[in-house]
Scaffold this motif. Sequence first.
Motif, PDB file in Angstrom:
ATOM      1  N   GLY A 107      10.500  18.256 -16.526  1.00 44.90           N
ATOM      2  CA  GLY A 107       9.102  18.674 -16.420  1.00 44.90           C
ATOM      3  C   GLY A 107       8.393  18.199 -15.176  1.00 44.90           C
ATOM      4  N   LYS A 108       9.136  17.877 -14.119  1.00 45.31           N
ATOM      5  CA  LYS A 108       8.507  17.352 -12.907  1.00 45.31           C
ATOM      6  C   LYS A 108       7.914  18.469 -12.055  1.00 45.31           C
ATOM      7  N   ASP A 109       6.814  18.149 -11.396  1.00 43.43           N
ATOM      8  CA  ASP A 109       6.136  19.101 -10.519  1.00 43.43           C
ATOM      9  C   ASP A 109       6.992  19.297  -9.258  1.00 43.43           C
ATOM     10  N   TYR A 139       6.845  26.874 -12.345  1.00 45.15           N
ATOM     11  CA  TYR A 139       6.362  25.653 -12.998  1.00 45.15           C
ATOM     12  C   TYR A 139       5.192  25.964 -13.928  1.00 45.15           C
ATOM     13  N   LYS A 140       4.275  26.787 -13.468  1.00 46.96           N
ATOM     14  CA  LYS A 140       3.128  27.179 -14.281  1.00 46.96           C
ATOM     15  C   LYS A 140       3.576  27.901 -15.546  1.00 46.96           C
ATOM     16  N   TRP A 141       4.505  28.858 -15.398  1.00 50.01           N
ATOM     17  CA  TRP A 141       4.948  29.644 -16.547  1.00 50.01           C
ATOM     18  C   TRP A 141       5.806  28.818 -17.512  1.00 50.01           C
ATOM     19  N   LEU A 142       6.532  27.857 -16.964  1.00 50.69           N
ATOM     20  CA  LEU A 142       7.265  26.935 -17.837  1.00 50.69           C
ATOM     21  C   LEU A 142       6.292  26.094 -18.661  1.00 50.69           C
ATOM     22  N   GLN A 143       5.241  25.627 -17.986  1.00 52.78           N
ATOM     23  CA  GLN A 143       4.262  24.770 -18.651  1.00 52.78           C
ATOM     24  C   GLN A 143       3.492  25.512 -19.745  1.00 52.78           C
ATOM     25  N   ASP A 144       3.190  26.797 -19.500  1.00 49.80           N
ATOM     26  CA  ASP A 144       2.429  27.527 -20.520  1.00 49.80           C
ATOM     27  C   ASP A 144       3.325  28.178 -21.583  1.00 49.80           C
ATOM     28  N   GLN A 202       6.133  27.241  -7.688  1.00 44.25           N
ATOM     29  CA  GLN A 202       4.860  26.867  -8.302  1.00 44.25           C
ATOM     30  C   GLN A 202       4.529  27.811  -9.463  1.00 44.25           C
ATOM     31  N   MET A 255      12.609  20.073 -12.483  1.00 49.20           N
ATOM     32  CA  MET A 255      11.490  20.806 -13.067  1.00 49.20           C
ATOM     33  C   MET A 255      11.815  21.272 -14.489  1.00 49.20           C
TER      34      MET A 255
END
Length: 425
Positions: free
Chosen positions: A404-406, A238-243, A235, A400
């Motif tokens: 980009g999947k959760d 995923y957050k750090w990839l997204q930001d 998790q 992921m």
Amino acid sequence: MAFASILGCSGSGGSSSSGDILDAEEAAQDTTPITIQYWHSHAEAQLEGLDYMLAEFHKKYPYITVEPVFQGAYVDLHKKLQAAVAAKEVPAVTNVEVSVLPNFADSGVFADLTPYIERDQVDLNDFSQGMLQAYAYNGKQYGLPLIVSTSVFIYNKTLLDELGVEPPQTWDDIEAYNQKVALKEGGQTTRYAFSVPGWDTWYYDPWISNGGGSILNEDMTASTLDQPDSLRWIQNFYKWLQDGSLHMGFGKGASGDMRTMFLEGKIAMVQHTSAVIKTYLESANFEVGVSFIPGDKERKSHIGGAGIVLMEGADAREKEAGWKFIEFMTSAEHNINWAEKVGYLPTRKSAIESEEGKQYFERQPQYRTVFEHFDDVAPRLQHPAYPEFSERYKEVVGEMILNGKDPTSLMPEAVKQINDILSDY
């Protein structure tokens, strides 16, 4: 399961009977010339070190000739070992990559080294305990650590010094580190704060346990990767990839791409094997630093590389000669020299604390960080099905990264697939 069935007829857990021990004691007194094979996966860069060790071994035991046989990468070596066991024509000694040791050991392919260790009074406390445990299984010592690595953070010290930033030591440090180091232009990341390899579970397995989670339950009958503590790592990723602060590579060429981006200043810090520290030092046009990976509820990194083991199918004299070779290759006497020549880690405490060890760290201070955490280098999860079921949660990581999947929504299905695999064991 097919792998286990091929090997299953070769023995019963590799244990030695009293007759085998008696034969070994008799063989130990026999100095009739003998030749044994050592199957290995030593890359070309390690051959100078191997040749040196073979020559030194022959000086000590002139009646034993060790014939080194390169069998390709680990996966190729393991396939050839399977075939050799089926044909009942095994080498005396071989490398084995750490993650598959339980599968081979469970099938009776490797000899238990305990009788030799006890007879010759080898001080096992002189090894890093994590490194030693990585080559034990079900209470038996099947191998000893030979070419050992662990994952570390390799960082652009020049850049971090300019920014006034230290590598994160805990998970709590990571957010502030990311904010100061990641660089964006026009909404796109032009410099990532750090990179974690997505192509191999070895790199993120310690993140799972460091966050208080686990891959399997205590009795190893079911996966726990969908439980809250076991999801924290992914998790966060995923957050750090997204930001845009984290880079993760996946698929063919990902390792080379990550290395290139780091050397070009596009990534400030990479998690990579300690076996390539020397490569980074030689390639970078900036000062390179090394840091142990950050911890949370615990702070561990996992064993990589290969050990050296004795084949159960060898005869008593071959085993005796093979054991002498194993003991020599892993001895404190040559530990620093061997490690420096092949680019892997020393494994003996007495060698590290010796004058030779002090000189080693003076020449290569970047390695000191690893040995400040010598006993925090832990074995990987030991289960015969690990090579198979670990692919299931690696696929979640791939989805992921690439799509980009959760991952939280994908992990329950991966757990179901892992449990289906475990039900066959």
